[in-house]
Design a protein around this motif. Structure first.
Motif, PDB file in Angstrom:
ATOM      1  N   LEU A 157       0.825  -1.203   0.000  1.00 32.28           N
ATOM      2  CA  LEU A 157       0.000   0.000   0.000  1.00 32.28           C
ATOM      3  C   LEU A 157       0.863   1.259   0.000  1.00 32.28           C
ATOM      4  CD1 LEU A 157      -2.826  -0.992   2.513  1.00 32.28           C
ATOM      5  CD2 LEU A 157      -2.994  -0.789   0.028  1.00 32.28           C
ATOM      6  N   ILE A 158       1.975   1.234   0.743  1.00 31.34           N
ATOM      7  CA  ILE A 158       2.878   2.384   0.769  1.00 31.34           C
ATOM      8  C   ILE A 158       3.452   2.640  -0.616  1.00 31.34           C
ATOM      9  CG2 ILE A 158       5.092   3.216   1.658  1.00 31.34           C
ATOM     10  CD1 ILE A 158       4.416   1.812   4.297  1.00 31.34           C
ATOM     11  N   GLN A 159       3.782   1.552  -1.332  1.00 30.29           N
ATOM     12  CA  GLN A 159       4.373   1.703  -2.657  1.00 30.29           C
ATOM     13  C   GLN A 159       3.385   2.251  -3.674  1.00 30.29           C
ATOM     14  OE1 GLN A 159       5.966  -2.158  -3.599  1.00 30.29           O
ATOM     15  NE2 GLN A 159       7.608  -2.032  -2.089  1.00 30.29           N
ATOM     16  N   ILE A 160       2.138   1.797  -3.584  1.00 26.35           N
ATOM     17  CA  ILE A 160       1.165   2.222  -4.594  1.00 26.35           C
ATOM     18  C   ILE A 160       0.343   3.431  -4.146  1.00 26.35           C
ATOM     19  CG2 ILE A 160       0.971  -0.125  -5.458  1.00 26.35           C
ATOM     20  CD1 ILE A 160      -1.731  -0.335  -4.082  1.00 26.35           C
ATOM     21  N   ALA A 161       0.592   3.916  -2.909  1.00 23.20           N
ATOM     22  CA  ALA A 161      -0.182   5.056  -2.400  1.00 23.20           C
ATOM     23  C   ALA A 161      -0.082   6.284  -3.313  1.00 23.20           C
ATOM     24  CB  ALA A 161       0.264   5.404  -0.978  1.00 23.20           C
ATOM     25  N   PRO A 162       1.143   6.668  -3.775  1.00 21.04           N
ATOM     26  CA  PRO A 162       1.201   7.830  -4.681  1.00 21.04           C
ATOM     27  C   PRO A 162       0.377   7.633  -5.946  1.00 21.04           C
ATOM     28  CG  PRO A 162       3.384   7.272  -3.848  1.00 21.04           C
ATOM     29  CD  PRO A 162       2.478   6.148  -3.465  1.00 21.04           C
ATOM     30  N   ALA A 167      -4.371   8.891  -9.105  1.00 23.21           N
ATOM     31  CA  ALA A 167      -5.557   8.418  -9.814  1.00 23.21           C
ATOM     32  C   ALA A 167      -6.820   9.030  -9.226  1.00 23.21           C
ATOM     33  CB  ALA A 167      -5.623   6.887  -9.741  1.00 23.21           C
ATOM     34  N   GLU A 168      -6.852   9.169  -7.898  1.00 22.46           N
ATOM     35  CA  GLU A 168      -8.021   9.762  -7.253  1.00 22.46           C
ATOM     36  C   GLU A 168      -8.173  11.230  -7.649  1.00 22.46           C
ATOM     37  OE1 GLU A 168      -9.901  10.316  -2.755  1.00 22.46           O
ATOM     38  OE2 GLU A 168      -7.832   9.674  -3.030  1.00 22.46           O
ATOM     39  N   ARG A 169      -7.049  11.967  -7.665  1.00 24.90           N
ATOM     40  CA  ARG A 169      -7.114  13.378  -8.064  1.00 24.90           C
ATOM     41  C   ARG A 169      -7.549  13.530  -9.516  1.00 24.90           C
ATOM     42  NH1 ARG A 169      -2.320  13.715  -4.892  1.00 24.90           N
ATOM     43  NH2 ARG A 169      -1.065  13.430  -6.773  1.00 24.90           N
ATOM     44  N   THR A 170      -6.995  12.665 -10.378  1.00 17.81           N
ATOM     45  CA  THR A 170      -7.370  12.736 -11.791  1.00 17.81           C
ATOM     46  C   THR A 170      -8.846  12.439 -11.976  1.00 17.81           C
ATOM     47  OG1 THR A 170      -5.142  12.021 -12.424  1.00 17.81           O
ATOM     48  CG2 THR A 170      -6.872  11.822 -14.087  1.00 17.81           C
ATOM     49  N   LEU A 171      -9.337  11.427 -11.266  1.00 12.91           N
ATOM     50  CA  LEU A 171     -10.750  11.071 -11.365  1.00 12.91           C
ATOM     51  C   LEU A 171     -11.642  12.207 -10.881  1.00 12.91           C
ATOM     52  CD1 LEU A 171     -12.834   8.920 -12.040  1.00 12.91           C
ATOM     53  CD2 LEU A 171     -12.567   8.008  -9.722  1.00 12.91           C
ATOM     54  N   LYS A 172     -11.247  12.857  -9.789  1.00 13.56           N
ATOM     55  CA  LYS A 172     -12.034  13.976  -9.281  1.00 13.56           C
ATOM     56  C   LYS A 172     -12.058  15.130 -10.281  1.00 13.56           C
ATOM     57  CE  LYS A 172     -11.527  13.146  -4.311  1.00 13.56           C
ATOM     58  NZ  LYS A 172     -10.992  13.681  -3.029  1.00 13.56           N
TER      59      LYS A 172
END
Length: 362
Positions: A157-162, A167-172
């Motif tokens: 999770l730490i590795q893929i968190a960024p 992805a969340e920002r882009t989706l928003k």
């Protein structure tokens, strides 16, 4: 009197017996503590002791768990919790059997996996059975395995968190842009209200700002065809907020534009910002209605109103007009403006076309 004296002796003897039997199994449970149990609890505990003694004599692996009311007493049991591995526990059970040691001298608690593993190894060795326990793990081993698994998941999770955050920002952003486009398109279709009106009707609306006489004089200087449009720009605030553009066509087919605004400038005092310009006061004429509309909206966006929020909304509205140049059409059915993508040969907006099409099918 005789019955009253014998009853306490009987209970005392029973409690002393149970306490002594539990002590033989490595469970420190005092006589006074046994006396605090209810009669049915003492009977249940005595039955457990008898069954365990039978299992011990017959070298049976399984010994039932202690009664539920004894769970709070497990911490008082003699013995030591073990973090040792499975092989070490099995070896200790074999050594205890070879040394002919009492089974009650096991070093583990009854409620641990280590005790059950020790017990099973002791009895299997007695019966000459194999000592492989592929499906059994100690409680500590299971906890260690779970901790390792949790650590691996946390590292992943730490590795893929960024990447997840990006992805969340882009989706928003995509959702926000899509929502904004849908909202602006909806406002454009509903706010463009066109209707055939006479020149006196337009002058009556403009007279709200006490300029009716000037409008009449200008109308004589620039004769019109009698066709006009009223475009209401959507803005926030109370329903009384109005920002409108008036479009007037002269007898040469040229378009002139004017405007009117009346918006709440101060929520606390209720102060209004008002202003207007009649179409006939505009010296510049435009060949198309759309061009006249866009230039008049540009004028309104140049800090005339004095309310920054309203002016930002007018700029957003202007951007929408400029984003679809030449694609604004008037629906012949509902007289509303809509964005014509050129794919349809009809002169109706999508909503009216759908209604007409469903009616034709019926």
């Amino acid at each position: 009197m005789q019955n009253q004296s014998t009853q306490p002796d009987f209970v005392s003897n029973a409690c002393r017996t149970i306490s002594g039997q539990l002590a033989e199994w490595g469970i420190a449970f005092s006589q006074d503590r046994v006396a605090q149990l209810k009669p049915d609890q003492r009977n249940e505990l005595q039955n457990w002791i008898n069954a365990s003694v039978d299992a011990d004599e017959e070298y049976r692996e399984a010994i039932a768990s202690l009664p539920e009311f004894m769970e709070s007493e497990l911490l008082e049991m003699c013995g030591a919790l073990s973090n040792e591995g499975q092989e070490t526990i099995i070896e200790q059970a074999i050594n205890a059997y070879e040394a002919d040691a009492a089974i009650t001298e096991n070093p583990y608690l009854f409620d641990t996996n280590a005790w059950h593993l020790w017990r099973a190894a002791f009895c299997r060795w007695h019966h000459g059975e194999p000592l492989d326990f592929p499906g059994e793990q100690t409680k500590d081993a299971i906890e260690i395995e779970n901790q390792n698994l949790v650590s691996e998941i946390q590292q992943t999770l730490i590795q893929i968190a960024p990447q997840l955050s990006q992805a969340e920002r882009t989706l928003k952003q995509i959702c926000h842009q899509l929502k904004q486009q849908v909202q602006l398109t909806h406002q454009l279709c509903e706010s463009f209200e066109s209707s055939a009106e006479t020149v006196p009707a337009v002058e009556e609306n403009v007279s709200l700002n006490h300029e009716k006489e000037d409008a009449q004089k200008s109308s004589r200087a620039a004769p019109t065809t009698g066709y006009s449009s009223i475009v209401r720009i959507p803005v926030t605030g109370p329903e009384t907020n109005r920002v409108e553009v008036y479009l007037l066509q002269d007898n040469q087919g040229q378009w002139r534009a004017g405007h009117l605004w009346s918006v709440e400038a101060d929520l606390r005092t209720g102060q209004l910002s008002r202003g207007s310009r009649q179409p006939d006061q505009q010296q510049i004429a435009y060949p198309t209605e759309t061009e006249a509309l866009i230039n008049e909206v540009i004028s309104l966006s140049q800090s005339l109103i004095g309310v920054p929020e309203i002016e930002r909304q007018i700029i957003d509205y202007l951007n929408l007009l400029e984003e679809f140049p030449g694609q604004i059409a008037v629906c012949r059915a509902c007289q509303r403006h809509y964005i014509d993508d050129g794919l349809s040969e009809t002169d109706c907006c999508p909503t009216c076309f759908e209604k007409l099409d469903s009616t034709a099918k019926l």
